[in-house]
Structure formats: structure tokens, C-alpha cells
Design a protein around this motif. Structure first.
Motif, PDB file in Angstrom:
ATOM      1  N   THR B  38      39.533  33.771  43.218  1.00  6.91           N
ATOM      2  CA  THR B  38      39.145  34.089  44.570  1.00  6.91           C
ATOM      3  C   THR B  38      38.367  35.420  44.186  1.00  6.91           C
ATOM      4  N   GLY B  39      37.484  35.837  45.413  1.00  7.23           N
ATOM      5  CA  GLY B  39      36.732  36.990  45.141  1.00  7.23           C
ATOM      6  C   GLY B  39      37.467  38.364  45.592  1.00  7.23           C
ATOM      7  N   ASN B 137      46.248  36.696  38.292  1.00  8.54           N
ATOM      8  CA  ASN B 137      46.928  38.118  38.968  1.00  8.54           C
ATOM      9  C   ASN B 137      46.465  38.327  40.175  1.00  8.54           C
ATOM     10  N   ASP B 138      45.089  38.187  40.348  1.00  9.38           N
ATOM     11  CA  ASP B 138      44.465  38.621  41.524  1.00  9.38           C
ATOM     12  C   ASP B 138      44.228  37.729  42.446  1.00  9.38           C
ATOM     13  N   ASP B 139      44.747  36.445  42.243  1.00  7.60           N
ATOM     14  CA  ASP B 139      44.628  35.495  43.406  1.00  7.60           C
ATOM     15  C   ASP B 139      45.832  35.361  44.367  1.00  7.60           C
ATOM     16  N   ILE B 140      45.468  35.188  45.722  1.00  4.04           N
ATOM     17  CA  ILE B 140      46.777  35.511  46.706  1.00  4.04           C
ATOM     18  C   ILE B 140      47.636  34.096  46.488  1.00  4.04           C
ATOM     19  N   THR B 177      49.219  46.286  36.070  1.00  5.50           N
ATOM     20  CA  THR B 177      48.021  46.658  36.105  1.00  5.50           C
ATOM     21  C   THR B 177      47.967  48.136  37.045  1.00  5.50           C
ATOM     22  N   TRP B 179      46.376  48.345  39.415  1.00  4.59           N
ATOM     23  CA  TRP B 179      46.002  48.004  40.761  1.00  4.59           C
ATOM     24  C   TRP B 179      47.304  47.270  41.552  1.00  4.59           C
ATOM     25  N   ASP B 180      48.208  47.045  41.177  1.00  4.42           N
ATOM     26  CA  ASP B 180      49.444  46.181  41.657  1.00  4.42           C
ATOM     27  C   ASP B 180      49.182  45.078  42.326  1.00  4.42           C
ATOM     28  N   THR B 181      48.598  44.264  41.712  1.00  3.94           N
ATOM     29  CA  THR B 181      48.122  42.834  42.140  1.00  3.94           C
ATOM     30  C   THR B 181      49.234  41.894  42.135  1.00  3.94           C
ATOM     31  N   PHE B 182      48.737  40.609  42.714  1.00  2.00           N
ATOM     32  CA  PHE B 182      49.722  39.730  43.301  1.00  2.00           C
ATOM     33  C   PHE B 182      50.738  39.219  41.901  1.00  2.00           C
ATOM     34  N   HIS B 263      41.507  37.514  32.317  1.00  2.00           N
ATOM     35  CA  HIS B 263      41.948  38.746  32.901  1.00  2.00           C
ATOM     36  C   HIS B 263      41.063  39.991  32.436  1.00  2.00           C
TER      37      HIS B 263
END
Lengths: 544, 312
Positions: B38-39, B137-140, B177, B179-182, B263
Motif C-alpha cells: 500500500t501507498g 510493516n507499512d501495510d494496514i 523502525t 516510524w512506529d509502523t504496523f 523493506h
């Protein structure tokens, strides 16, 4: 999910928190790298000493014209950097826009093979700007002279290679900090030189010069001996100023030796590219270039004021004339390092030593770049299967890129030996600039063709929106850059004053291109036999 | 068996289309997308009376017709962003209302993924060409169910998929990271997750690890060093390893045939780790280029016989 709204009261985009969203780096950092790359002390002052090869040329004029002309190269490269922001630089841009084979040949020659020749050039500069003046100042003129011998140059070249290799092995993290301190320390040293030359007049300089030259080298009336020697060798310095333009234009191919590198090491990371990125990238390189130009102008002005322009040029002319077999010996038997002469205005050995060491920071902050680009090219070529996989191997324990270091260091040592023991080979110094200029030329061609060859990529680039009167600036800057590089290449290859258009020099450079082509062709054949089609590397997958 | 692996396309529709065509283009028997589908950016397209207006990279674009709007939307999608058509009032509400942007963002992501999976149905011959997708990690979290429900792609997370004698296990989680991602977890928890999924593999000789995080300190995980304000240090010249030690240790101890990662977009490369070939093809999704790895696997020998990193 945290999000940021960008665009003020009426948001123009929303950014959710995700990996890799970083702030743009500081312009100051990239400016420092550009100043160190276009190094006024190690490269500039060294190259100024060759003015006598174009005896009527004015350094000041050629530097200013070069500064303006290279500014267009900065625009063109800023366009490439923000369009394809990759660490591989020319290799990636040319491979993607013009084709893999050309990209490899240009990157291998311009960012790897020719660095073998830069190694002894760096070594020679370390010799003339550190070891020779230091030994002389410490009262050992014969020791200083040894560093100018064949063996001396070779030994210092090996020291340089080892130093650069060690810095590559240790990694950039620590070295980047060292670079910054070197930059500030070097600026302090430069300021001290300028102040010394500002507060002392010509008469004081002449007397100090004679006194210290007698003390160190046992020469009487060294100033007058230098002036007379230059005249006897047939050299006449131009009067300090701007004209004639024609001869000064001929100095531009020499000034490229130091002014052509503001884009050295410029990369950009970050995926959300905006219009401001172009300005930031451009500002870093442009301000770095023009700080170097400004330092050069200041240096030449204060030198002309206190040394006297004719004396400065005469001392250089006489040194190189004797070095290349002229019959008139210079009063000072080592390279006439202006920093050493400035230090002589203070009759204190400790001060003189500290000044030389302080100015050596310009070298320390710069030498680590010698092999960094080569490592990147070797790794990229290995990942593209053009070089054997081992070339990109890094030792587990110490993280040393052993094989790539061998591919850089071993040939560099051999070329250094040839350079040190063969005077003719030393005249090929500008080959080192020429080959990289050819690589730049193809990147300039790439940026001009980019809107036609990769229209989607171009339209998506912040660079496409930089326009004057509706005309996109970056491709036009690419055209002007082609003019700059074309002019220099023409002069280098047709005018014997630069020492590169003789047969052996051309064979040397041609050999590098042949080697790169052979490596690429062999790789294609070998991989083809293994069932690996290298032509697929940059072949675009259809979208529809 | 020939495998095409790509990763980190971050919402770029042009990269997704290329990914779907990669099987035919590289004559691959299997395509794998390693996560971060995802973007990260949503671009509001403001609908006014009789026209639409959007600001793309600092340039204001006015669209008078539906065809113009669709063309601009296409370009926005291709760059990895989501166009969100809103009225001026909706735009104001998005900015003012707590959580409104997040909700709209999620809705656009899901809508986009749905469209993508519809495209896949046609391109992958109704599932005849195996296609594995995973979250990164960035995907909801919401994308997991959407992918799972697709008839033509398989969701890889936490499973050991048997692919013609090879066993592929996937994990989209990464070490923490800035950015504290999902999907982030401390190394100890990553180890537990890895051990759990790897325990399903019957034959390590033919195992493929599809772990989003690259192994630490292998050159596949070099990212620009950042200061406390997330600004690249020293002009971006200094890189540092940011991969996972748990992933590294798992590769070293289990020694699968192949380990594919993503990643860290800047860290395209290949690393031999004992008998394991570890690869990070990197990502330049923002350029519309699909970086990937074409891999030839030999079931009898249990090894990767050929590989090529490509910029498709």
C-alpha cells in the motif's frame, strides 16, 4: 495511523506515517562535500602551478568562466539526481536511459579504472603539499627532496592508497565526521594564509622569502634567483588581470581538474519528491562550487598582492620547467607550495609546521573519496552479474569488501609505479579528468534525451517543472554541459599543451575503454552460456 | 521452477501492472510480492462546480472534463499515491475532524487493492499462475482479509505454502523502525514468529523464506543514517545496517535454499549466507520501475541455480 497534512490551510496531500519518510538533508552538508570535492587547496592550487603551460592565460578569467560553465553541469546533474535518486549515479542514469552496456562502460572507466590513475595523483599532491614542505620546514631539505624522487612519489602514492583503502574499510560513518572537522580546520588554515598575505606587504614577503630560503635551503637571494631563472627559461608571466580571453579559455581544460567535481558524491534518498528537492540539491552543489571559486579568487588576489603575480607564476613555471628537464634550476628545489611561503612570513618553525598540517586537512578530508565510487560501481556491476559475484563479497567479521578492494588497489599500485618512475606518464595527469568528463558527457546526453526517451519518468520529476519562459531548464543545461565537455575534450585531444594527446596517453585511455567493453562482452557471453540473459536487466516490463 | 520476486511497490499502480505482467515477461512459474503493497500518500482532488483541481508536486492542475480527471488520477496512482476526490467542504472536514484522514486513507487503500486484485484475476489466468502476496510493516491490517479473500492470489503471512515441492514461508513483520509502523516487533518476538512459521516446513533443503525485513549486517539492509529529527546525516553519505538480527540468525541456523527480502529500498543486493542465497531486489516504485529478482530453482538439487536482479 498517524498522518501529516501538507499544504497549509488547504492541504494538497496527506502523508501517513510510513518507513523511509525522512526530512530532506541539510544543504550545508552537501555544500561541504562539494567544496571538498572541488578542493581549492589540493587540486586547485596544484593545478594553478601549471599556468605556464598556457603562458598567456589568466587564471582568474579561466576560473570565473569555468565556474559559470560548470554551473550548468550542476543544473543538469541536479535534474538527474532528483529524477532518478540513486546512489549509483552515472551508472544507474545511463543504464536506465541509454542502455546497460553503455552505462557499464562509462561507469567502469570513469568511476573505477581511471581512479587507478588518480591514486598517484593524490599521492603526488600529498607529497608536494605535506611531506616535502614539512620535511623542509623541519630542517631536512634533502629528506624533502627525496619525496620528489621516483621512489619518494611511489612510496607516498602507496601511503595514499593504503590510507584511502583503510578509510573505505572502516566505513563512512566515522570518516564523514572527520571530513567535517577537516573542512572547518582547513578553512581556518586557509583564513590564516589569507590574513598573513593581507597584513604583510610585498617587501616584507621578499625579505622573509629570502631569509627562510637561505635558512632552509642555503640559497642566497632566492627571490631574485627565481625571477631571473624564469626569464632565463623563456617564461614571461602575464600581468595580473583578465585578458587575453583566448589564452585564458585555453586554461579552462586545466581548471576542470578541480572545478568539474561539485556533483561528486551527490545522491538523494527519500521517496516523496517535491519541487523543493531540486532547489536543495542544486543549492548544495552550486554553493559548494562557488565557494571554491570564491576561495580561488581570494587566494589569487592575496597572492598577487603580496607574492606578486609574476613571482607566483615564475616560481611555478621554473619548477615544472626544471622537473621536465629544463636546464635552469629553481631556487627552491621542491614544489613551490604557496602555503609554505606564506608561513615563512612568520619566522617560527612551530607556526610554519602547524600551518602546513592545518592545510593538510584539505587532503585528509578528501582522500577517502578516492575509492568510494569504485566500490559502488563494482558492487552494482556484481549485482547485475557483469562481474563475478565475489566482487561484491564483504568479509563477515570486519565488513571489508576484500575483492573489490583488490580490484581497486592492486591496479592502482601498478599505475602508481608507472607514474612515479615514468616522467612522460606523469604528463598524462589530465587523462584522469578527461575520462571522467567522457562519462559526464553521456550523462549530459542522457539528461537532454530524458524527456523523449523516458517521458513518464521526466513528467513525474520535479526537474521537469523548473522552467524559464516555458522552456525546461534542465535539458537546456544539459546541452550547455555538452558544450562545456565537448570543448574540453576537443582541446585535450588536439592541443599538446595538456599532455594527453600523444599516442601513449591515448593508448592508456583507449585501453581502459577496451577493457570495460571486453569485461562487458565476456560477461554477456559467459552469463548467456549459464542461461542468464543480461539484456533483461533494464528491459522494461510492459504495463498493459 | 522460475520465480519472479518483487517487493515494496507502495501503491504504485504502474508497478502493480508490471508485476502482473512479469510472469509472462520473464516466463516465471510463480510470482511473489514481498510486502508493503500500500501507498503512503493521499492526494485530495477537489471537485468544484464544473471542474476539479489538484496540486501535484507543487503544480496546480485544473481539469474540466471527466477524461482529464481520469488521466490525472491515473498519474497519481502510478506514482504510488491515492487520489481522493473531495468537495471543498469534505476537504475541510478531513483536516478538522480527528481520525477522518485515517479513515479516508484506509478506504482508499482498500478500494485500490480491490481494483488491483480484480486486475490480477484477468492477468494471472484466474489463478493458474500462482501469485503470493504478503503484507509488510507499512501495510494496514485490513488488507490481510482482502488478499485472503481473493480467488487468484494467495496471502502468505504465517503460512508454509507448498509450491511444486518448494516450501515458501512468509513474514511481513520487521524489527522496530523510527516510524512506529504496523507490523513491528522486538527481535525476540520476531524470533518467535519466525520459529513458529518455519516449524511448518518439512524440508529445509527446498525452503524459501519470504521475510520482509532483511538480515542485519549483510549489505541487504543498508539505509541512510538518520539523526533524531529523521534527517539523513552527513548529506546522506553515511549508511548503516538496519535489518533484523532475528532474521539473520534464522537464516544462519535454518539454512533455507533461498531467502527473499525487501523493506530497505536502497539496499538492492545479493548475499550468500552459507548455503542460503539472500536477496533484496530493492525498490524504486516512485520511478515507475519494478525492481525484482528472477530466480531459477532446482528442486532436485535444492538450490538456486540462476538469479538476475532486474529493473523492469
Amino acid at each position: 495511523m498517524a498522518t501529516d497534512a501538507i499544504g497549509g490551510e488547504t492541504p494538497t496531500l496527506f502523508l501517513r506515517k510510513a518507513t523511509g519518510l525522512v526530512r530532506g538533508w541539510s544543504v550545508r552538508d552537501s555544500m561541504i562535500y562539494a567544496v571538498l570535492a572541488t578542493n581549492v587547496v589540493t587540486l586547485g592550487i596544484y593545478e594553478f602551478s601549471f599556468q605556464s603551460f598556457i603562458p598567456k592565460g589568466q587564471l582568474l578569467t579561466s576560473i570565473l568562466i569555468s565556474g559559470v560553465w560548470v554551473s550548468f553541469l550542476v543544473i543538469a546533474y541536479a535534474g538527474l539526481i532528483v529524477t532518478i535518486p540513486r546512489a549509483g549515479g552515472d551508472y544507474v542514469w545511463q543504464s536506465r536511459i541509454l542502455g546497460s552496456g553503455l552505462g557499464f562502460v562509462m561507469a567502469a572507466t570513469g568511476w573505477w579504472f581511471i581512479l587507478w590513475l588518480w591514486a598517484p595523483i593524490y599521492g603526488n599532491i600529498l607529497s608536494v603539499e605535506l611531506f616535502q614542505p614539512l620535511w623542509a620546514t623541519l630542517g631536512d631539505p634533502s629528506g624533502a627532496a627525496w619525496f620528489a624522487t621516483h621512489t619518494g612519489i611511489f612510496v607516498v602514492s602507496v601511503i595514499t592508497i593504503v590510507l584511502a583503502g583503510l578509510l573505505v574499510s572502516l566505513g563512512m560513518a566515522g570518516y564523514a565526521r572527520i571530513q567535517k572537522w577537516c573542512f572547518y580546520g582547513g578553512l581556518v588554515g586557509f583564513a590564516v594564509v589569507v590574513v598573513l598575505l593581507l597584513v604583510n606587504n610585498h617587501a616584507t614577503f621578499v625579505s622573509s622569502f629570502n631569509q627562510e630560503a637561505h635558512k632552509i635551503f642555503g640559497v642566497n637571494g632566492a627571490y631574485a634567483v627565481t625571477q631571473a631563472g624564469a626569464a632565463k627559461s623563456g617564461y614571461t608571466s602575464p600581468v595580473f588581470g583578465f585578458s587575453p580571453l583566448g589564452a585564458s579559455m585555453l586554461l579552462i581544460p586545466m581548471m576542470m581538474f578541480y572545478l568539474l567535481w561539485p556533483n561528486w558524491g551527490s545522491t538523494l534518498y527519500g521517496e516523496i519528491r517535491g519541487a523543493s528537492d531540486f532547489k536543495r540539491v542544486f543549492a548544495g552543489m552550486f554553493s559548494g562550487l562557488w565557494i571554491t571559486v570564491a576561495l580561488s579568487v581570494v587566494f589569487l588576489l592575496v597572492v598577487a598582492k603580496t607574492f606578486g603575480n609574476d613571482f607566483y607564476n615564475n616560481s611555478n613555471a621554473l619548477y615544472w620547467s626544471a622537473y621536465y628537464g629544463g636546464k635552469v634550476a629553481p631556487a627552491i628545489p621542491i614544489w613551490p607550495y604557496p602555503v609554505m611561503f606564506a608561513g615563512w612570513l612568520v619566522h617560527n618553525t612551530a607556526f610554519q609546521v602547524v600551518l602546513i598540517l592545518l592545510m593538510a586537512l584539505w587532503f585528509i578530508g578528501w582522500v577517502g573519496t578516492l575509492f568510494l565510487s569504485s566500490t559502488r560501481v563494482i558492487f552494482a556491476a556484481a549485482f547485475d552479474r557483469v562481474l563475478p559475484d565475489r566482487a561484491a563479497e564483504v568479509s563477515e567479521k570486519r565488513k571489508v569488501p576484500f575483492y573489490s578492494l583488490v580490484l581497486m588497489l592492486a591496479p592502482a599500485v601498478i599505475v602508481s609505479a608507472v607514474y612515479a618512475y615514468n616522467l612522460t606518464f606523469q604528463t598524462y595527469t589530465l587523462d584522469a579528468t578527461l575520462v571522467i568528463a567522457v562519462t559526464y558527457l553521456f550523462s549530459a546526453i542522457a539528461v537532454v534525451l530524458l524527456p523523449w526517451l523516458k517521458p513518464d519518468l521526466w513528467r513525474a520529476s520535479p526537474a521537469s517543472r523548473i522552467k524559464i519562459l516555458g522552456v525546461p531548464v534542465v535539458p537546456v543545461a544539459g546541452l550547455v554541459t555538452i558544450g562545456l565537455l565537448g570543448y574540453n575534450l576537443y582541446e585535450w585531444l588536439t592541443n599538446s599543451a595538456y599532455g594527453v594527446n600523444n599516442h601513449d596517453s591515448l593508448y592508456f585511455m583507449g585501453g581502459m575503454y577496451v577493457l570495460a567493453i571486453v569485461v562487458y562482452v565476456v560477461a554477456r557471453l559467459v552469463r548467456s552460456r549459464q542461461g542468464i540473459d543480461l539484456s533483461l536487466i533494464n528491459k522494461e516490463i510492459p504495463v498493459e | 521452477m522460475r520465480v519472479f520476486f518483487a517487493t515494496d511497490i507502495h501503491g504504485s499502480e504502474v508497478c502493480w501492472r508490471k508485476f502482473l505482467n512479469a510472469a509472462a515477461f520473464y516466463k516465471a512459474d510463480l510470482v511473489v510480492l514481498g510486502g508493503d503493497v500500500t501507498g503512503k500518500v493521499m492526494v485530495p482532488v477537489v471537485a468544484h462546480n464544473g471542474y476539479w483541481q489538484v496540486v501535484v508536486r507543487g503544480e496546480t492542475i485544473r481539469m474540466e472534463t471527466k477524461a482529464e480527471l481520469e488521466e490525472v488520477e491515473r498519474k497519481i496512482r502510478n506514482s504510488g499515491s491515492y487520489p481522493a476526490v473531495v468537495t471543498p467542504d469534505e476537504l475541510q472536514a478531513l483536516s478538522a475532524e480527528e481520525g477522518a484522514v485515517d479513515r479516508r486513507f484506509s478506504a482508499e487503500m482498500i478500494r485500490s487493492l480491490d481494483r488491483w486484485l480484480d486486475m490480477a484475476d484477468g492477468k494471472l489466468d484466474g489463478g493458474k499462475i500462482p501469485c503470493i502476496l504478503n503484507g509488510g510493516n507499512d501495510d494496514i491490517w485490513e488488507i490481510d482479509d482482502v488478499i485472503e479473500a481473493s480467488p487468484c492470489v494467495s496471502f502468505g503471512e504465517g503460512k508454509a505454502l507448498d509450491l511444486d515441492g518448494f516450501h515458501l514461508v512468509s513474514m511481513g513483520w520487521t524489527n522496530p523502525t523510527p516510524w512506529d509502523t504496523f507490523r513491528e516487533a522486538p527481535e525476540e518476538q520476531l524470533k518467535e514468529k519466525i520459529d513458529a512459521v518455519v516449524s511448518q516446513i518439512p524440508d529445509m533443503e527446498r525452503a524459501i523464506f519470504n521475510f520482509h525485513a532483511p538480515p542485519y549486517g549483510t549489505g541487504l539492509d543498508e539505509a541512510p543514517a538518520l539523526d533524531d529529527t529523521l534527517r539523513p546525516m552527513h548529506g546522506g553519505a553515511v549508511m548503516k545496517p538496519v535489518g533484523s538480527t532475528a532474521v539473520r540468525d534464522a537464516i544462519n541456523s535454518y539454512q533455507p535454499m533461498l531467502s527473499v527480502h525487501g523493506h530497505i529500498h536502497e539496499s538492492r543486493g545479493v548475499k550468500r549466507m552459507g548455503r542460503t542465497l539472500a536477496i533484496n531486489p530493492g525498490s524504486v516504485y516512485g520511478d515507475g520501475v519494478l525492481q525484482g529478482a528472477v530466480l531459477e530453482l532446482d528442486a532436485k538439487k535444492g538450490k538456486v541455480t540462476k538469479y538476475l536482479l532486474v529493473n523492469g
